[in-house]
Design a protein around this motif. Sequence first.
Motif, mmCIF file in Angstrom:
data_model
loop_
_atom_site.group_PDB
_atom_site.id
_atom_site.type_symbol
_atom_site.label_atom_id
_atom_site.label_comp_id
_atom_site.label_asym_id
_atom_site.label_seq_id
_atom_site.Cartn_x
_atom_site.Cartn_y
_atom_site.Cartn_z
ATOM 1 N N ASP A 150 19.158 35.215 15.120
ATOM 2 C CA ASP A 150 20.363 34.643 14.520
ATOM 3 C C ASP A 150 21.277 35.765 14.047
ATOM 4 O OD1 ASP A 150 19.452 32.083 14.935
ATOM 5 O OD2 ASP A 150 18.500 31.941 12.961
ATOM 6 N N SER A 151 22.533 35.696 14.407
ATOM 7 C CA SER A 151 23.485 36.715 13.981
ATOM 8 C C SER A 151 24.893 36.185 14.195
ATOM 9 C CB SER A 151 23.285 38.017 14.768
ATOM 10 O OG SER A 151 23.762 37.876 16.092
ATOM 11 N N THR A 152 25.866 37.004 13.822
ATOM 12 C CA THR A 152 27.266 36.629 14.034
ATOM 13 C C THR A 152 27.731 37.005 15.441
ATOM 14 O OG1 THR A 152 27.985 38.757 13.133
ATOM 15 C CG2 THR A 152 27.801 36.905 11.596
ATOM 16 N N LEU A 153 26.848 37.588 16.239
ATOM 17 C CA LEU A 153 27.224 38.023 17.582
ATOM 18 C C LEU A 153 27.344 36.821 18.514
ATOM 19 C CD1 LEU A 153 24.887 41.120 17.975
ATOM 20 C CD2 LEU A 153 27.284 41.097 17.293
ATOM 21 N N HIS A 154 28.166 36.982 19.527
ATOM 22 C CA HIS A 154 28.283 35.990 20.587
ATOM 23 C C HIS A 154 27.434 36.433 21.771
ATOM 24 C CE1 HIS A 154 31.652 33.704 18.812
ATOM 25 N NE2 HIS A 154 31.973 34.877 18.281
ATOM 26 N N ALA A 155 26.960 35.460 22.543
ATOM 27 C CA ALA A 155 26.108 35.786 23.683
ATOM 28 C C ALA A 155 26.441 34.879 24.857
ATOM 29 C CB ALA A 155 24.633 35.641 23.314
ATOM 30 N N ARG A 156 26.342 35.440 26.036
ATOM 31 C CA ARG A 156 26.452 34.650 27.266
ATOM 32 C C ARG A 156 25.166 34.829 28.047
ATOM 33 N NH1 ARG A 156 30.785 35.475 32.252
ATOM 34 N NH2 ARG A 156 29.541 34.419 33.849
ATOM 35 N N LYS A 157 24.460 33.726 28.281
ATOM 36 C CA LYS A 157 23.229 33.812 29.064
ATOM 37 C C LYS A 157 23.592 34.073 30.524
ATOM 38 C CE LYS A 157 19.713 31.021 28.289
ATOM 39 N NZ LYS A 157 18.807 29.842 28.355
ATOM 40 N N ILE A 158 23.011 35.115 31.067
ATOM 41 C CA ILE A 158 23.307 35.501 32.452
ATOM 42 C C ILE A 158 22.342 34.834 33.419
ATOM 43 C CG2 ILE A 158 23.501 37.452 34.048
ATOM 44 C CD1 ILE A 158 25.663 37.363 31.867
ATOM 45 N N ALA A 159 21.055 34.767 33.055
ATOM 46 C CA ALA A 159 20.064 34.185 33.957
ATOM 47 C C ALA A 159 18.824 33.788 33.184
ATOM 48 C CB ALA A 159 19.680 35.177 35.063
ATOM 49 N N ASN A 160 18.173 32.709 33.640
ATOM 50 C CA ASN A 160 16.828 32.400 33.174
ATOM 51 C C ASN A 160 15.867 33.417 33.792
ATOM 52 O OD1 ASN A 160 17.640 30.029 31.790
ATOM 53 N ND2 ASN A 160 17.631 28.902 33.723
ATOM 54 N N HIS A 161 14.865 33.807 33.037
ATOM 55 C CA HIS A 161 13.963 34.830 33.558
ATOM 56 C C HIS A 161 12.585 34.660 32.931
ATOM 57 C CE1 HIS A 161 13.607 38.517 35.900
ATOM 58 N NE2 HIS A 161 12.817 38.977 34.956
ATOM 59 N N ARG A 162 11.552 34.841 33.754
ATOM 60 C CA ARG A 162 10.182 34.607 33.292
ATOM 61 C C ARG A 162 9.492 35.883 32.836
ATOM 62 N NH1 ARG A 162 6.214 32.441 37.111
ATOM 63 N NH2 ARG A 162 7.168 33.866 38.622
ATOM 64 N N ARG A 163 8.531 35.723 31.934
ATOM 65 C CA ARG A 163 7.539 36.752 31.665
ATOM 66 C C ARG A 163 6.267 36.379 32.420
ATOM 67 N NH1 ARG A 163 9.783 36.842 26.266
ATOM 68 N NH2 ARG A 163 10.487 38.950 25.728
ATOM 69 N N THR A 303 16.742 33.079 37.553
ATOM 70 C CA THR A 303 17.475 31.971 38.160
ATOM 71 C C THR A 303 18.869 31.998 37.563
ATOM 72 O OG1 THR A 303 15.454 30.674 38.333
ATOM 73 C CG2 THR A 303 17.539 29.497 38.554
ATOM 74 N N PRO A 304 19.870 32.514 38.275
ATOM 75 C CA PRO A 304 21.216 32.639 37.695
ATOM 76 C C PRO A 304 21.742 31.308 37.228
ATOM 77 C CG PRO A 304 21.034 33.866 39.754
ATOM 78 C CD PRO A 304 19.794 33.030 39.637
#
Length: 305
Positions: A150-163, A303-304
Amino acid sequence: MDTLKDLKFYILLCREGSLSAAARKLDVSPAATSKRLAAMEKRLGVQLLNRHTRAMSLTAEGELYLQEAQLIAARLEHLAERLDPHRGEIRGALRINASLGFGRKYLAAVVSAFVRRYPAITVEMHLSDHPVDLVALSFDIGIRFGELPDSTLHARKIANHRRLLCAAPAYIEHAGTPRRPEDLTRHNCLILRQNEEAHGIWTFQRDDERLAVKVAGNLSANDGESVVAWALDGHGIVQRAAWEVEPYLRSGELVEILSRFALPQADISAVYHYQHFVPPKVRAFIDFFAAHVETATLPSGPTPL
């Protein structure tokens, strides 16, 4: 008093991280840099930075001043671009932070292609073994993995990705194949000690079942490439993002383990601190990075979106 120069000075000071480093950048003495900062604080009537022997930290007022200074500087840069006869051209200096492994293996190639596409851009790429404070160090963009704090930053998810969990065939032949997450307590697990995460606690999800397993092993490191190298040498089981291990899975040097149980996602996101105005250079790079991922620059794991 030149307020704009003060803003730029303060942004540079925060980016460099110390008075002496800023002095070297400005080609002045540390005493002159300290005096200039003190004069700024006196005019503003607040303390912007806490000075320590070897470092400094932002006060609450200093963090607010930095955020607003970056916003003003970005708006002025955008205004200059609009007045420029080459209006519409993506230009300026861009500072990007990412992890060491991903930066070396993939992001460097993205940056190379980006500056070829936009030759008026200059990029400073900073790679670190843990996420840094983008605001305090004046980074434009951070590339992050997994759940974001949690923060004041903005984020754009680029891709789903697995571990994934994986190990070398030689280790499996010697130690056997775990069938359930609980079986990992009887295996040698290679531990990555990074950030503030609980070390050696691996969590799994299958349908409505969630398991947290305390694992242990005789090797641990704060570097992802090191634990993967140990896994390739047959020392034990490793948990890593798909982008890092899929080439070895395809070659057969590693095999996936417990694939029926999902690990926490390692989704790829671009994070930035701009609130009301996002500079064109920042938007351009994030769009370019997303397109790069979508055209399968990374292994087949993401997965983009």
